[in-house]
Scaffold this motif. Structure first.
Motif, PDB file in Angstrom:
ATOM      1  N   ARG A 325       0.880  -1.171   0.000  1.00  0.00           N
ATOM      2  CA  ARG A 325       0.000   0.000   0.000  1.00  0.00           C
ATOM      3  C   ARG A 325       0.918   1.221   0.000  1.00  0.00           C
ATOM      4  NH1 ARG A 325      -5.257   1.364   1.912  1.00  0.00           N
ATOM      5  NH2 ARG A 325      -5.767   3.334   0.872  1.00  0.00           N
ATOM      6  N   ILE A 326       0.743   2.099  -0.960  1.00  0.00           N
ATOM      7  CA  ILE A 326       1.667   3.210  -1.131  1.00  0.00           C
ATOM      8  C   ILE A 326       1.039   4.501  -0.628  1.00  0.00           C
ATOM      9  CG2 ILE A 326       3.241   4.355  -2.719  1.00  0.00           C
ATOM     10  CD1 ILE A 326       3.582   1.339  -2.703  1.00  0.00           C
ATOM     11  N   ASN A 327       1.771   5.208   0.213  1.00  0.00           N
ATOM     12  CA  ASN A 327       1.388   6.556   0.634  1.00  0.00           C
ATOM     13  C   ASN A 327       2.297   7.533  -0.102  1.00  0.00           C
ATOM     14  OD1 ASN A 327      -0.574   6.084   3.025  1.00  0.00           O
ATOM     15  ND2 ASN A 327       1.141   4.725   3.444  1.00  0.00           N
ATOM     16  N   VAL A 328       1.718   8.486  -0.798  1.00  0.00           N
ATOM     17  CA  VAL A 328       2.471   9.389  -1.668  1.00  0.00           C
ATOM     18  C   VAL A 328       2.393  10.812  -1.127  1.00  0.00           C
ATOM     19  CG1 VAL A 328       2.773  10.244  -4.020  1.00  0.00           C
ATOM     20  CG2 VAL A 328       1.903   7.925  -3.641  1.00  0.00           C
ATOM     21  N   ASP A 329       3.550  11.384  -0.786  1.00  0.00           N
ATOM     22  CA  ASP A 329       3.597  12.777  -0.334  1.00  0.00           C
ATOM     23  C   ASP A 329       3.500  13.713  -1.530  1.00  0.00           C
ATOM     24  OD1 ASP A 329       3.791  12.489   2.424  1.00  0.00           O
ATOM     25  OD2 ASP A 329       5.960  12.249   2.374  1.00  0.00           O
ATOM     26  N   MET A 330       2.575  14.694  -1.435  1.00  0.00           N
ATOM     27  CA  MET A 330       2.457  15.725  -2.463  1.00  0.00           C
ATOM     28  C   MET A 330       2.282  17.081  -1.799  1.00  0.00           C
ATOM     29  SD  MET A 330       0.262  14.016  -5.584  1.00  0.00           S
ATOM     30  CE  MET A 330       0.800  15.324  -6.690  1.00  0.00           C
ATOM     31  N   ILE A 331       2.891  18.106  -2.393  1.00  0.00           N
ATOM     32  CA  ILE A 331       2.831  19.471  -1.860  1.00  0.00           C
ATOM     33  C   ILE A 331       2.085  20.357  -2.846  1.00  0.00           C
ATOM     34  CG2 ILE A 331       4.163  21.453  -1.044  1.00  0.00           C
ATOM     35  CD1 ILE A 331       6.503  19.543  -0.541  1.00  0.00           C
ATOM     36  N   PHE A 364       2.546  23.990   0.672  1.00  0.00           N
ATOM     37  CA  PHE A 364       3.902  24.523   0.733  1.00  0.00           C
ATOM     38  C   PHE A 364       4.033  25.555   1.846  1.00  0.00           C
ATOM     39  CE2 PHE A 364       6.654  28.140  -0.298  1.00  0.00           C
ATOM     40  CZ  PHE A 364       7.885  27.508  -0.199  1.00  0.00           C
ATOM     41  N   MET A 365       5.092  25.404   2.660  1.00  0.00           N
ATOM     42  CA  MET A 365       5.415  26.359   3.707  1.00  0.00           C
ATOM     43  C   MET A 365       6.823  26.902   3.455  1.00  0.00           C
ATOM     44  SD  MET A 365       3.873  24.611   7.184  1.00  0.00           S
ATOM     45  CE  MET A 365       4.744  23.055   6.987  1.00  0.00           C
ATOM     46  N   GLY A 378       2.216  29.020   0.524  1.00  0.00           N
ATOM     47  CA  GLY A 378       1.407  28.204  -0.368  1.00  0.00           C
ATOM     48  C   GLY A 378      -0.026  28.695  -0.413  1.00  0.00           C
ATOM     49  N   ASP A 379      -0.535  28.919  -1.614  1.00  0.00           N
ATOM     50  CA  ASP A 379      -1.899  29.417  -1.792  1.00  0.00           C
ATOM     51  C   ASP A 379      -2.648  28.419  -2.669  1.00  0.00           C
ATOM     52  OD1 ASP A 379      -4.153  30.980  -1.780  1.00  0.00           O
ATOM     53  OD2 ASP A 379      -3.477  32.255  -3.438  1.00  0.00           O
ATOM     54  N   VAL A 380      -3.648  27.790  -2.101  1.00  0.00           N
ATOM     55  CA  VAL A 380      -4.422  26.794  -2.827  1.00  0.00           C
ATOM     56  C   VAL A 380      -5.778  27.398  -3.155  1.00  0.00           C
ATOM     57  CG1 VAL A 380      -5.284  24.428  -2.802  1.00  0.00           C
ATOM     58  CG2 VAL A 380      -3.239  25.021  -1.480  1.00  0.00           C
ATOM     59  N   ASP A 381      -6.107  27.485  -4.439  1.00  0.00           N
ATOM     60  CA  ASP A 381      -7.345  28.165  -4.847  1.00  0.00           C
ATOM     61  C   ASP A 381      -8.567  27.318  -4.505  1.00  0.00           C
ATOM     62  OD1 ASP A 381      -8.399  26.661  -7.415  1.00  0.00           O
ATOM     63  OD2 ASP A 381      -6.220  26.767  -7.578  1.00  0.00           O
ATOM     64  N   TRP A 401      -3.041  19.512   5.400  1.00  0.00           N
ATOM     65  CA  TRP A 401      -2.703  20.561   4.442  1.00  0.00           C
ATOM     66  C   TRP A 401      -3.470  21.853   4.695  1.00  0.00           C
ATOM     67  CZ3 TRP A 401      -6.344  22.335   0.821  1.00  0.00           C
ATOM     68  CH2 TRP A 401      -7.540  21.609   0.770  1.00  0.00           C
ATOM     69  N   GLN A 402      -4.697  21.772   5.233  1.00  0.00           N
ATOM     70  CA  GLN A 402      -5.454  22.994   5.530  1.00  0.00           C
ATOM     71  C   GLN A 402      -4.779  23.770   6.659  1.00  0.00           C
ATOM     72  OE1 GLN A 402      -7.814  24.231   3.791  1.00  0.00           O
ATOM     73  NE2 GLN A 402      -9.571  22.885   3.442  1.00  0.00           N
ATOM     74  N   ARG A 403      -4.361  23.071   7.715  1.00  0.00           N
ATOM     75  CA  ARG A 403      -3.674  23.728   8.823  1.00  0.00           C
ATOM     76  C   ARG A 403      -2.338  24.313   8.366  1.00  0.00           C
ATOM     77  NH1 ARG A 403      -2.364  19.752  13.460  1.00  0.00           N
ATOM     78  NH2 ARG A 403      -4.595  19.347  13.162  1.00  0.00           N
ATOM     79  N   GLN A 404      -1.680  23.603   7.446  1.00  0.00           N
ATOM     80  CA  GLN A 404      -0.394  24.094   6.952  1.00  0.00           C
ATOM     81  C   GLN A 404      -0.538  25.393   6.170  1.00  0.00           C
ATOM     82  OE1 GLN A 404       0.955  20.633   4.845  1.00  0.00           O
ATOM     83  NE2 GLN A 404       1.710  19.620   6.689  1.00  0.00           N
ATOM     84  N   ARG A 405      -1.688  25.634   5.580  1.00  0.00           N
ATOM     85  CA  ARG A 405      -1.918  26.927   4.906  1.00  0.00           C
ATOM     86  C   ARG A 405      -1.803  28.071   5.907  1.00  0.00           C
ATOM     87  NH1 ARG A 405      -7.487  27.127   2.335  1.00  0.00           N
ATOM     88  NH2 ARG A 405      -6.669  28.911   1.188  1.00  0.00           N
ATOM     89  N   GLU A 406      -2.340  27.871   7.109  1.00  0.00           N
ATOM     90  CA  GLU A 406      -2.253  28.906   8.143  1.00  0.00           C
ATOM     91  C   GLU A 406      -0.811  29.070   8.621  1.00  0.00           C
ATOM     92  OE1 GLU A 406      -4.921  27.621  11.167  1.00  0.00           O
ATOM     93  OE2 GLU A 406      -6.655  27.497   9.806  1.00  0.00           O
ATOM     94  N   HIS A 407      -0.111  27.942   8.820  1.00  0.00           N
ATOM     95  CA  HIS A 407       1.297  28.018   9.221  1.00  0.00           C
ATOM     96  C   HIS A 407       2.113  28.772   8.172  1.00  0.00           C
ATOM     97  CE1 HIS A 407       0.659  25.528  12.624  1.00  0.00           C
ATOM     98  NE2 HIS A 407       0.623  24.371  12.010  1.00  0.00           N
ATOM     99  N   ALA A 408       1.824  28.522   6.904  1.00  0.00           N
ATOM    100  CA  ALA A 408       2.581  29.153   5.827  1.00  0.00           C
ATOM    101  C   ALA A 408       2.435  30.673   5.876  1.00  0.00           C
ATOM    102  CB  ALA A 408       2.111  28.614   4.475  1.00  0.00           C
ATOM    103  N   GLN A 409       1.233  31.148   6.167  1.00  0.00           N
ATOM    104  CA  GLN A 409       1.015  32.594   6.258  1.00  0.00           C
ATOM    105  C   GLN A 409       1.846  33.201   7.389  1.00  0.00           C
ATOM    106  OE1 GLN A 409      -0.784  34.512   4.241  1.00  0.00           O
ATOM    107  NE2 GLN A 409      -1.744  32.921   2.989  1.00  0.00           N
ATOM    108  N   ARG A 410       1.884  32.521   8.526  1.00  0.00           N
ATOM    109  CA  ARG A 410       2.650  33.046   9.666  1.00  0.00           C
ATOM    110  C   ARG A 410       4.154  33.035   9.375  1.00  0.00           C
ATOM    111  NH1 ARG A 410      -1.446  30.429  12.835  1.00  0.00           N
ATOM    112  NH2 ARG A 410      -0.231  28.501  12.937  1.00  0.00           N
ATOM    113  N   LEU A 411       4.634  31.985   8.719  1.00  0.00           N
ATOM    114  CA  LEU A 411       6.054  31.915   8.400  1.00  0.00           C
ATOM    115  C   LEU A 411       6.449  33.010   7.417  1.00  0.00           C
ATOM    116  CD1 LEU A 411       6.474  28.055   8.038  1.00  0.00           C
ATOM    117  CD2 LEU A 411       7.480  29.493   9.815  1.00  0.00           C
TER     118      LEU A 411
END
Length: 443
Positions: A325-331, A364-365, A378-381, A401-411
Motif C-alpha cells: 500500500r503506497i502513501n504518496v507525499d504531495m505538496i 507549501f510552507m 502556499g496558496d491553494v485556490d 494541508w489545511q492547517r499548513q496553509r495557516e502556518h505558511a502565512q505566519r512563516l
C-alpha cells in the motif's frame, strides 16, 4: 530536588521527543564535574512547577521545535516566564538553527545552532554558562549579540540513538544529512548536504538493547531510506540488505522490522523490484511512503527534486505490483505554480489513487533555512481545495494541508520581518503564452 549545580528541564512535547532523546543519550555517557538533574515537563504548567521546585544554582529549560510551531510556543514561553522567572530558556532544532536572532527576539535566551549533542555537553560542563561554547547565539550582559558558529558535526554513531538510563526508546536514526538539497526542505541545510550513516554494528547494538528490554519492533529515522550506506544518489542495496538482515537476526523470530514506512520514506527513483523484494524479505510493513511532491516536471525541476513524474508513476506501479500500500507525499501551492502545474498534480493524484495509492497532501510552507524561505506562502485556490476534498472524502487523500496553509502565512510574515539581504525567491520561470510559443521568434 536539591544538591546539584544545574537543573535541566526538558519541555517535553510529543512532536519532538526524538530530539530530546538524542541529547539525553549523549549526556548519559558523558563524564562531567557538574552535578545535574533532568526533569521532564510535558506541559506548560509542569514546566512552571519544575522551575519553581528547582534548587540548583542554574536552571536551563531546553526547547526543541519546528518552524510551524514557533509562534505558538513563543506565546507559551511568555506565560511560563511570567509565572516562573529566573530560568534560562534554550531553543534548539531546525527553527533555532535557521532563525537564531528571530528566536531570541521571540523570548528565548539562547539559540543552539546546528546539532545539539556536543553543545549540550559543553553547557553541562560549564554549569550553564554559554560563554565560549561553540554552537550558540545569545546576547551577553551588555545586550551584544554573540555568535559562536555551528556546533561540531560528529560521525553518526559517536552518540547513541536513544538513552537507556531514562528508558526513552525511539526509532533508530540511521542517516543524518541529505545530498538532495530540495529547495523546500530544512534537513540538508541544517545537517549538511551529505549523508552520514550509522554503522550496521552500531545499529545492531541498539537492536540488542531493545530486545533485552522486551521490545520487538524496530523502525528507522532517515530522510531517504534506500540511501542507507550510499554517499551519492545511487542506492546501495547491499548495505540495505546487510542492515535489514542484521536487525531481523537481532530481534529473533518474533521481532518486526519496519523500513521505508513512517518515520522515513523512499525516493521514487530508488524504487525497484529488487529493493521492494528486500523489504518484503526482511520487514513487516505492508506499506511504504514515496515522496512525489508534485505532478509537474517543471515544479519538480525548480524544487531540485532530482526526479520526474514518470519515476513517480513507475514507483507506485511497482509497489502495487509487489503488494504494498503506497502513501504518496504531495505538496500543493509550490512557489511559481500556475494552473497548468496544479492540474498536473491533481491529475497525478487521481491516477495514483486509482492504482490504490493514498495521497498525503501538504501545503507549501516557506521554511526558514531553505532556499525558498522568502517565497510566498502556499496558496491553494478554491477549486483545487474542492478537488482535494473530493479525494479526501473517497479515502484517497489525507493530511493536515489545511492547517499548513495557516502556518505558511505566519512563516511568510515572520520572514518579512527578518529580511535576508540578497536572497531571491528562486521562483519558477513564467510559462510563455500560446502566442509567444507560436511566434516566428520562438520556432
Amino acid at each position: 530536588m536539591g544538591g546539584c549545580d544545574l537543573t535541566l528541564i526538558l519541555r517535553y512535547r510529543k512532536a519532538v521527543t526524538y530530539g530530546h532523546h538524542v541529547l539525553l543519550a549523549a549526556l548519559e555517557e558523558h563524564e562531567t564535574a557538574t552535578a545535574y538533574e533532568v526533569v521532564f515537563a510535558e506541559t506548560a504548567a509542569a514546566t512552571v512547577e519544575a522551575i519553581r521546585a528547582a534548587k540548583a544554582a542554574k536552571v536551563l529549560v531546553l526547547w526543541s521545535f519546528y518552524s510551524p510551531d514557533a509562534a505558538a510556543l513563543a506565546e507559551e514561553l511568555a506565560g511560563i516566564r511570567a509565572a516562573a522567572p529566573g530560568a534560562v530558556h534554550v531553543a534548539g532544532g531546525v527553527h533555532a538553527t535557521a532563525e537564531p536572532v528571530q528566536t531570541l527576539d521571540a523570548g528565548w535566551d539562547i539559540a543552539a545552532v546546528g546539532e545539539g549533542e556536543s553543545t549540550l555537553l559543553s553547557l553541562v560542563d560549564s554549569a550553564g554558562d554559554p560563554a565560549g561554547i561553540q554552537g550558540l547565539v545569545y546576547r551577553d550582559e551588555h545586550g551584544t549579540l554573540q555568535r559562536t558558529g555551528k556546533a561540531h558535526r560528529e560521525p553518526l554513531g559517536t552518540y547513541r540513538a536513544f538513552p537507556l538510563t531514562y528508558k526513552r526508546i525511539n526509532p533508530i536514526e540511521i542517516t543524518r544529512g541529505c545530498v538532495y538539497a530540495c529547495r523546500f526542505c530544512q534537513t540538508p541545510f541544517m545537517f549538511s548536504a551529505r549523508f552520514r550513516h550509522r554503522s550496521v554494528d552500531n545499529v545492531r547494538w541498539h537492536v540488542d538493547r531493545m530486545r533485552e528490554r522486551g521490545l520487538r519492533d524496530v523502525r528507522f529515522i532517515t530522510p531517504t531510506a534506500l540511501s542507507y550506506g550510499s554517499q551519492d544518489e545511487s542506492p546501495n542495496l547491499a548495505a540495505v540488505e546487510e542492515l535489514l538482515a542484521t536487525c531481523k537476526e537481532g530481534l529473533g523470530p518474533d521481532g518486526r522490522v519496519f523500513f521505508g514506512s513512517f518515520p522515513s520514506e523512499i525516493r521514487p527513483e530508488h524504487v525497484s523490484r529488487e529493493a521492494l523484494q528486500l523489504v518484503k524479505k526482511y520487514c513487516s510493513n505492508n506499506n511504504i511512503i514515496v515522496g512525489a511532491q508534485s505532478g509537474s516536471d517543471r515544479v519538480l525541476d525548480a524544487a531540485k527534486r532530482g526526479h520526474g513524474v514518470e519515476e513517480v508513476k513507475r514507483a507506485i506501479r511497482l509497489g502495487v505490483e509487489e503488494g504494498f500500500r503506497i502513501n504518496v507525499d504531495m505538496i500543493f501551492g509550490m512557489p511559481g505554480e500556475d494552473q497548468e502545474d496544479v492540474d498536473a498534480s491533481l491529475t497525478l493524484a487521481r491516477e495514483l489513487a486509482e492504482l490504490g495509492a493514498r495521497i498525503h497532501a501538504h501545503t507549501f510552507m516557506p521554511l526558514p533555512g531553505t532556499p525558498w524561505r522568502d517565497a510566498p506562502p502556499g496558496d491553494v485556490d478554491p477549486e483545487t481545495i474542492r478537488a482535494v476534498d473530493r479525494l479526501s472524502q473517497q479515502g484517497a487523500l489525507y493530511g493536515h494541508w489545511q492547517r499548513q496553509r495557516e502556518h505558511a502565512q505566519r512563516l511568510a510574515a515572520a520572514a518579512e520581518a527578518y529580511p535576508r539581504p540578497g536572497r531571491s525567491r528562486t521562483l519558477l520561470p513564467i510559462r510563455p503564452s500560446p502566442e509567444q510559443v507560436e511566434s516566428p521568434a520562438n520556432p
